[in-house]
Design a protein around this motif. Sequence first.
Motif, PDB file in Angstrom:
ATOM      1  N   HIS A 110      -4.514 -10.159   8.294  1.00  0.00           N
ATOM      2  CA  HIS A 110      -3.262  -9.688   7.650  1.00  0.00           C
ATOM      3  C   HIS A 110      -2.085  -9.287   8.837  1.00  0.00           C
ATOM      4  O   HIS A 110      -2.792  -9.082   9.827  1.00  0.00           O
ATOM      5  N   HIS A 144     -14.010  -7.192  10.853  1.00  0.00           N
ATOM      6  CA  HIS A 144     -12.609  -6.920  10.942  1.00  0.00           C
ATOM      7  C   HIS A 144     -12.005  -6.008  11.705  1.00  0.00           C
ATOM      8  O   HIS A 144     -12.134  -4.758  11.807  1.00  0.00           O
ATOM      9  N   ASP A 189      -8.427  -4.103  13.044  1.00  0.00           N
ATOM     10  CA  ASP A 189      -7.103  -3.970  12.860  1.00  0.00           C
ATOM     11  C   ASP A 189      -6.401  -3.365  13.965  1.00  0.00           C
ATOM     12  O   ASP A 189      -7.257  -2.664  14.575  1.00  0.00           O
ATOM     13  N   GLU A 243       0.678  -1.213  -0.171  1.00  0.00           N
ATOM     14  CA  GLU A 243       0.009   0.088  -0.073  1.00  0.00           C
ATOM     15  C   GLU A 243       0.783   1.513  -0.030  1.00  0.00           C
ATOM     16  O   GLU A 243       1.459   1.552   0.879  1.00  0.00           O
ATOM     17  N   HIS A 264      -4.612   2.186  -1.393  1.00  0.00           N
ATOM     18  CA  HIS A 264      -5.508   2.976  -0.348  1.00  0.00           C
ATOM     19  C   HIS A 264      -4.607   4.337  -0.363  1.00  0.00           C
ATOM     20  O   HIS A 264      -3.375   4.167   0.160  1.00  0.00           O
TER      21      HIS A 264
HETATM   22  O1  LIG Z   1      -5.604   0.055   3.842  1.00  0.00           O
HETATM   23  C1  LIG Z   1      -5.920  -0.841   4.658  1.00  0.00           C
HETATM   24  C2  LIG Z   1      -6.881  -0.537   5.603  1.00  0.00           C
HETATM   25  C3  LIG Z   1      -7.442  -1.658   6.379  1.00  0.00           C
HETATM   26  C4  LIG Z   1      -6.928  -2.670   6.329  1.00  0.00           C
HETATM   27  O2  LIG Z   1      -7.409  -3.460   7.078  1.00  0.00           O
HETATM   28  C5  LIG Z   1      -6.158  -2.930   5.411  1.00  0.00           C
HETATM   29  N1  LIG Z   1      -5.315  -2.054   4.465  1.00  0.00           N
END
Ligand SMILES: O=c1ccc(O)c[nH]1
Length: 350
Positions: A265, A318, A320, A177, A189
């Motif tokens: 992730h 989800h 994070d 990213e 993103h």
């Molecule tokens: O940009 C992102 C935002 C949220 C995420 O879980 C992954 N990547």
Amino acid sequence: MSVSDFEMVEAWGQVLSLSGIAAGQTVTILTSSDTHPQTLRTAIVAARAKGAIVNRLDLLPVNGGTSLSRDPLAYVGTTPLTGNKAALAMLKASDLVLDLMTLLFSAEQHEILSAGGRILLAVEPPEILLRMVPTEEDRRRVLAASRVLRAARQMRVTSAAGTDVTFALGEYPILEEYGFCERAGRWDHWPSGFLATWSNEGSAQGTIVLDRGDILLPQKSYVREPVTFTIRDGYVTDIAGGLDADLLRGYMESFGDPEVYAISHVGWGLQKRAHWSVLGLYDREATIGMDSRACAGNFLWSTGPNNEAGGTRDTACHIDIPMRNCTVMLDGDAVVRDGELVNDGLGNAA
Ligand SMILES: O=c1ccc(O)c[nH]1
């Protein structure tokens, strides 16, 4: 403070230039009820200034009556595109989709990318977008770190607070990213500047201890006392601690889905223009917390879906979890030590 349309048109212009948008290409701007008006109107001007054919596709919001949070990343998987053939056809026919609505973790996103489409998510407020407008150096830094991650077969993360967890790597692709989409099939993103991959299914083992000041998203909270996660065979099997732990447990239980406890992730932040303190400076709904996800030297892990990576788990929950002061090792070599990048991702000592 607000930013001017002039500044945002310039920032969009930089993003579109880095994405290689040329005259005659089609840019479709995906919007819904929560799209920021300044982000939208400046994207339209910047894309037209590139000579692109600019469309806007406005979709009705979904999940609002189900999700406990208004954060678009809190409840993932089904989107306004689910079952919407006409909308999907328009997005698949576009050279670049500017997602000002949030498609993340959706089968439809995959379908658009697999058809050679490009999707750029941008839902943070304009001043955060401007502060972290993407650069070629961001891309170089993320790709340099990605080469190291791609070669690794194990990630081990430790911290003075008591974290000691390992993830086997290699089954899943790497999420790079850096904030723009310069080639077909890419999702990115803006703002970002971090990378992640998914732990091999069933491989995560150990303990993760959130220390004071570590962050839960979408809760948008800095935990005030330690939260201890026990992880066995790729799933969180216990969450212990005080009020933060209780509230998180209750939130995850509300989905009634055992898959919410799966490890998703794992990765680390590389963005030097992101700051840990920003979350405390914004109202909860004013940001989705990208500063904490991208902050240079963080360890970012998550629970829930893996469909983003080609897996079959599409649970809607989800979480994070960006953490400070961790040491992230790949096959024994540290890329982050005590919350600081070991090098700047460009091969130089940070
Ligand atoms: O940009 C992102 C935002 C949220 C995420 O879980 C992954 N990547």
